[in-house]
Design an enzyme around this catalytic site. Structure first.
Site, PDB file in Angstrom:
ATOM      1  N   ASN A  65     -17.690   0.704   0.504  1.00  0.00           N
ATOM      2  CA  ASN A  65     -18.460   1.807  -0.078  1.00  0.00           C
ATOM      3  C   ASN A  65     -18.114   2.078  -1.540  1.00  0.00           C
ATOM      4  OD1 ASN A  65     -15.962   3.045   0.082  1.00  0.00           O
ATOM      5  ND2 ASN A  65     -16.633   4.757   1.369  1.00  0.00           N
ATOM      6  N   LYS A  66     -17.238   1.266  -2.132  1.00  0.00           N
ATOM      7  CA  LYS A  66     -16.899   1.455  -3.537  1.00  0.00           C
ATOM      8  C   LYS A  66     -18.015   0.925  -4.439  1.00  0.00           C
ATOM      9  CE  LYS A  66     -12.815   3.346  -3.022  1.00  0.00           C
ATOM     10  NZ  LYS A  66     -12.806   3.480  -1.568  1.00  0.00           N
ATOM     11  N   THR A  67     -18.044   1.406  -5.669  1.00  0.00           N
ATOM     12  CA  THR A  67     -19.066   0.975  -6.625  1.00  0.00           C
ATOM     13  C   THR A  67     -19.050  -0.537  -6.786  1.00  0.00           C
ATOM     14  OG1 THR A  67     -18.818   3.076  -7.805  1.00  0.00           O
ATOM     15  CG2 THR A  67     -19.920   1.274  -8.979  1.00  0.00           C
TER      16      THR A  67
END
Length: 389
Positions: A202-204
């Site tokens: 879910n990180k950029t």
């Protein structure tokens, strides 16, 4: 209930060369921890974060654990940590056999309060030949771990000098801070001995899973690499200390390399999303934006709203339920660490900011690939939800 598809909170943007690089791994059979994408990924991360080097790990939590271990954190030690963080920060400390000393955050940035840090170190510690000790517990204080909350850098300009005066190493939990700056400097150039990033799904910027320990000291990074590779000496099965199998695979690094080729555009997309939310809800009564201190430019990993006290009580959960009915995913914020069962007996400061703040935060869909039309739907749904609650 809406018939439109759910807009999720955060999904990866895999529209680059991820598939091409994964196919290259399969074709070469380099799918484990050996392969060309791992060192390439490390070079890309170090350059982007502003550090001399990087060691890729299998997760951000593993990166924090090995970084703390490399800096000498051990059994029965204390590590200063803000309570307003994802529990993985505290878990990495516990994996060292240590315990967090939990601190409140500032309202301005949601990060470790440097004035509180200086005040409590002065009042609650004493210098002994073996190091700095916490008087109430009798434990050695081994490190300070500021957290760049949601990709917003802590005030390292104030925190690092305090830590240095007390002889404490600094490990920055920079999980989502890729692309952020503090007084014009990237996270890797803010004075921490080591900083740790996450590349969770879910990180950029994601590698599916994974992390990286970054820093400027080649010897310290070499120790991190050694510890994360089972502390193996040479090519035979000789090991000189207890180590960890924390290496990133070539498969993960392949995805990470494709993502790092576009990291600036991904971060820019996150910032555009934050800006549109801030503009859309600027006139909404009872709502505040996420923090934006003038001395930082955050990476805007997550975006959303803050319900203004005292109108927040009980409303956040109602809003989330109503948004779900309208096809919009939203989430509450992290429950502070000192309220979590494993850490209720950890030493802590008073928590007037984080105890009241976490209940008022509502995160909204903010995937880098979120379209303007999708974001317009989120905005309309939230305005509708406010009118009906």
């Amino acid at each position: 209930m809406t018939t439109e598809p759910l807009i999720p909170l955060a999904v990866p943007d895999l529209s680059g060369r991820e598939e091409e690089y994964l196919r290259a791994c399969i074709a070469s059979t380099f799918v484990s921890t050996v392969g060309p994408f791992v060192p390439r990924f490390e070079e890309q991360v170090a350059a982007a974060i502003g550090s001399r080097g990087a060691v890729a790990t299998c997760s951000g939590t593993a990166g924090l654990h090995v970084a703390l271990t490399a800096l000498g954190v051990g059994q029965n030690d204390l590590v200063v940590l803000p309570s307003l963080t994802f529990i993985a920060s505290a878990n990495a400390i516990a994996q060292c056999g240590a315990q967090p000393w939990l601190f409140d955050v500032t309202q301005e940035s949601w990060t470790l309060d440097p004035e509180l840090l200086e005040r409590r170190l002065a009042a609650d510690t004493e210098r002994r030949p073996e190091g700095l000790f916490h008087r109430p517990s009798g434990r050695r204080i081994a490190a300070v771990m500021p957290v760049h909350t949601l990709g917003l850098p802590a005030d390292m300009h104030a925190i690092v000098p305090v830590a240095r005066r007390y002889g404490l190493p600094v490990v920055a939990d920079s999980a989502a801070a890729l692309g952020a700056t503090c007084r014009g400097k990237p996270p890797g150039a803010l004075g921490a001995d080591l900083s740790v990033l996450s590349f969770n799904g879910n990180k950029t910027v994601t590698a599916g899973a994974g992390g990286a320990v970054v820093g400027d000291d080649p010897e310290l990074l070499a120790l991190v690499r050694h510890l994360s590779s089972t502390a193996r000496v040479g090519q035979d099965y000789d090991h000189d200390r207890p180590g960890f199998n924390y290496r990133m695979t070539n498969l993960q690094a392949a995805v990470g390399c494709a993502q790092m080729e576009r990291w600036e555009s991904l971060v820019a997309a996150k910032r555009r999303i934050r800006h549109r939310y801030d503009q859309a809800f600027a006139g909404l009564e009872g709502v505040e934006p996420f923090p934006a201190p003038p001395w930082v430019e955050g990476a805007c990993w997550f975006s959303g709203i803050v319900l203004r006290s005292p109108t927040w009580e009980g409303r956040e959960a109602v809003l989330r339920s109503r948004l779900r009915e309208l096809g919009i995913d939203s989430r509450p914020f992290w429950k502070p660490v000192h309220l979590q069962a494993p850490y209720r007996n950890a030493p802590c400061t008073e928590m007037p900011v984080c105890e009241e703040l976490w209940l008022r935060v509502l995160t909204l869909p903010c995937s880098a690939g979120l379209t303007d039309a999708e974001q317009d739907r989120v905005i309309a749904a939230l305005l509708q939800a406010f009118q009906s609650t």
